[in-house]
Every structure is written in structure tokens, then in C-alpha cells.
Design a protein around this motif. Sequence first.
Motif, PDB file in Angstrom:
ATOM      1  N   ILE A   1      -2.617  15.975  -1.910  1.00 22.47           N
ATOM      2  CA  ILE A   1      -3.069  16.703  -0.738  1.00 22.47           C
ATOM      3  C   ILE A   1      -4.095  15.914   0.066  1.00 22.47           C
ATOM      4  CG2 ILE A   1      -4.884  17.986  -1.954  1.00 22.47           C
ATOM      5  CD1 ILE A   1      -2.637  19.879   0.317  1.00 22.47           C
ATOM      6  N   SER A   2      -4.977  15.153  -0.648  1.00 18.64           N
ATOM      7  CA  SER A   2      -6.003  14.410   0.085  1.00 18.64           C
ATOM      8  C   SER A   2      -5.369  13.282   0.891  1.00 18.64           C
ATOM      9  CB  SER A   2      -7.065  13.870  -0.864  1.00 18.64           C
ATOM     10  OG  SER A   2      -6.507  12.899  -1.717  1.00 18.64           O
TER      11      SER A   2
ATOM     12  N   LEU B   1      -2.644  12.812   8.117  1.00 15.24           N
ATOM     13  CA  LEU B   1      -2.516  13.703   9.280  1.00 15.24           C
ATOM     14  C   LEU B   1      -3.674  13.489  10.253  1.00 15.24           C
ATOM     15  CD1 LEU B   1      -1.211  17.067   7.790  1.00 15.24           C
ATOM     16  CD2 LEU B   1      -0.020  15.469   9.303  1.00 15.24           C
ATOM     17  N   ILE B   2      -4.902  13.382   9.706  1.00 12.43           N
ATOM     18  CA  ILE B   2      -6.066  13.154  10.577  1.00 12.43           C
ATOM     19  C   ILE B   2      -5.915  11.809  11.292  1.00 12.43           C
ATOM     20  CG2 ILE B   2      -8.556  12.726  10.584  1.00 12.43           C
ATOM     21  CD1 ILE B   2      -8.767  14.715   8.273  1.00 12.43           C
TER      22      ILE B   2
ATOM     23  N   LEU C   1      -2.306  13.292   2.108  1.00 12.87           N
ATOM     24  CA  LEU C   1      -1.610  13.909   3.241  1.00 12.87           C
ATOM     25  C   LEU C   1      -2.601  14.279   4.334  1.00 12.87           C
ATOM     26  CD1 LEU C   1       1.138  15.034   4.262  1.00 12.87           C
ATOM     27  CD2 LEU C   1       0.397  17.246   3.363  1.00 12.87           C
ATOM     28  N   GLY C   2      -3.746  14.843   3.916  1.00 11.85           N
ATOM     29  CA  GLY C   2      -4.767  15.216   4.886  1.00 11.85           C
ATOM     30  C   GLY C   2      -5.274  14.010   5.645  1.00 11.85           C
TER      31      GLY C   2
END
Lengths: 114, 319
Positions: free
Chosen positions: B4-5, B11-12, B7-8
Motif C-alpha cells: 500500500i505504501s 500515485l502521489i 502504491l500511495g
Amino acid sequence: MLADALTIVLTGTGMLFFFAGTAGIIRFPDTLSRLHALTKADNVGLGLLILGLAFQAPDLLTLGKLALVWALALVAAGTTAQLVARSAWQSGEQSAERSADAHDPAESTLRGDP
Amino acid sequence: MTGISALGFDLILAALILGAGLFAITVRDLFGAVVFFIVYGVFVAIAWLRLGAIDVALTEAALGAGLTGVLLIGAVARLSRVTTPAGNNTSDEMRRPPAGARLASMVVAGSISGVLGWAFLSLPDSTGLRDAVADNLAVSGSANPVTAVLINFRGWDTLLESVVLLAALVGLWSLARDRDWGRRAGLRQHARPGGVMATFGRLLPPFGLLLGVYLVWAGSSYPGGAFQGGTVLAAVWLLIMMAGLMPVPRMVSVGLRAVLVAGPLVFLGIGIAGAMAGTFLGLPPTYAKPLILTIEAALTLSIAATLALLVLGTPDPSP
């Protein structure tokens, strides 16, 4: 565990310095005070980030690279700040002279702007 | 970074790239547009890093963000001197081009993006030429697949790239006025002897030289190469000249021109020798490694000199 906590505290504080520096660049009225804000973010902010990351470094080589990044950024930021400040100061002097010649008091308010 | 980190983060990063690109196009002030373009280049370099393409990331950071940024800043400075008379304080405002021209460039840029996107989405699911490169890496003379492709398998492209760079410099120099021909290139440098700039110009070059040469040398087995190393060396040379520690060369200097053509000439010479032996630009496996290093060394010198002279520009018009 302790290393992770130190990393979080140090990088968090470092980011605060960057935030304050950015706010300074946007809000401060003239070149010299904006430079002051910028170099604080560059020197102390980056220093705290590097110090925080150092606690996660797997070996001495990585530690050395982190230290080198900070040292080079310090030298580069310090030099650039000096050069920009001198240039702003000189152009400020010149525009003041020009406005004195033209007897136009309105132009002297531009003094210090890049 | 996992899950998840990661992916985050991605995305940012993608949002930052799009945002910087959008601001570079829409911001009204020319200097601001250049700043956003540089920021855009730095974010794109990080994106290449995330994709594992370290060679491309290095090139994007050095050439895309760094060198192109410096060229654009120089262009903005010269433009504002040429287009606005002294005392006019609208110097930074970009004059808006006519609506027709803006619409036309929007349509062209939009169609190129559309075609590129369509080409990307319609690509068949394959590994491309990766397997072919991996199979022949042993005889290429380089352990870095990117260098093997650039100098050996697709030497044509790199040879022509080095010629294009030279052509760009010839194009720039042809903008110089006849009476300036033979003077030193670029604006006059005015660093105070013993000042901050002079100290900086003495302190940084040893690190820069080491990094530049390392990038070229490491390029045969790790990410790096002539373009990345050449850019760093160009920056070192520019810094020394700006600090007033070395004179800026004259545009008519024969030695300077020899350095400028050395890279393409050595590359072409080795290519023609290959043609005699059978294949133009073909490198025999036994000599491939020393030949690649020779080409890279000559190319680095020429690229460094060409890039630095592109930044310096034509002689200062005010004598």
C-alpha cells in the motif's frame, strides 16, 4: 524500534523546516529575507532529514553517501545564496541610483525586487 | 517499499508529475514556466527510478532537468533583454500568442499524446527485444544491457545523436554576428577573484571530475555512460569558467573544434573499420570491450564540450 522512532521524529522536524522555508519564500517581501527562509530549509531541514535517514542506513558506505549529500548541498546552497544576495543587493543599489537620477520616488519601492 | 505504501507513493508521484507539467504549460510568466519544467524533469527522473530504469533516470536528471533547464533559463534571460527596453517593468509577462497559434499547438500536442497513448495501449504483450539482448550480452563487450544496445547493437542511433548535438552547436554559432566571430563564446564572466564563486569553483570540480569519469567508466557494467558523464563534466567546465579560473575558449580555436568532432569521428572511424571487416558499426567480440571504452571516452569529451558551449551561447553582443 528506538532507531525508527528517532527517524520519524527527525524527518518530521526536518519537513517542518521545509514547510516553514516554503512559506517564507512565498510570504516574505524581499529577496534577502526570502533567501534567509530558503537557506534555513536547505541547511537545517535537509540536515535533519539526513540525520533521520542515517538511523536506517544499513552500512557505513550508505552513511558516508548521506553525509556527502548533506555536505555538498550545504556548500552549493551557501554559495548560491551569497551570489543571489550580492546580485539582488547590487541591482537594488542600481535601481536606487536610477530613481535618484530620475527624481522618481515611486521607483525606489521596487528596490530589492529581483 | 511494498504494497500500500508503494502504491500511495506512486500515485502521489504521478499526481506531482501531472501537476508540474500542467503548471509549466499554463503559468503566464516565462521564468515560472521554466521552473515548473525543471521540477517536472526531477519528478520524471524519480519515476524512472521507481520503474528500475536507472540509466534513463540519470539521463533525465542530468539532461532533461539539469542541462535543458539551464538552457531555458539562459534563453529567458536573453529574451527579456532583447524584447523589453530598459525601465519597462512588464519584462516577465509572457505575451500571449494569437488564439489560432495556441489552438494549432494544442491540437498537434494533443494528437501526439493520443497516438503515443494508443500505441502504448495496443502493444502486444511481449518482452520486446529484451531476450535477444540478454542472449547476445556476452559478445557485446559490455555487461550493462543499455550500453550494449547504445554502442554496439544500435550504434547507428548513438552515432547520429552525437552528430545531431554537433549540428545544434553549429546552428547556435551561426547566430553569432560576423564581427563577433573569433571572440570568446558566451557572456562575459565577472567573478571577483577570491570571492565565493572563485572558492566554489575550486572546491567542487574535483568531486565533479571524479563523478563524471566514474559515470563513464561504470557505464560499461553498471548504469551510466557517455551522455550522463559528459553532462557532469560539462557542468564542471562551466563552473571553472564562471569562477574565472580558466578562460572561455575562442570560437575559432582549432583545438576546441578537434575536441568537438573527436567523438563522432572516432565512432565513425571504428564503424568504417567494422565495414571493412564485414558489418558497418559491427564490433568484433574479442575487441568489443576496449572499442566500446574508446568510443565512450571520445564521445564523453565531445558531449561535454558541446553541451558546455551550448550553455555559453554566442558572444556577448555588447562589446
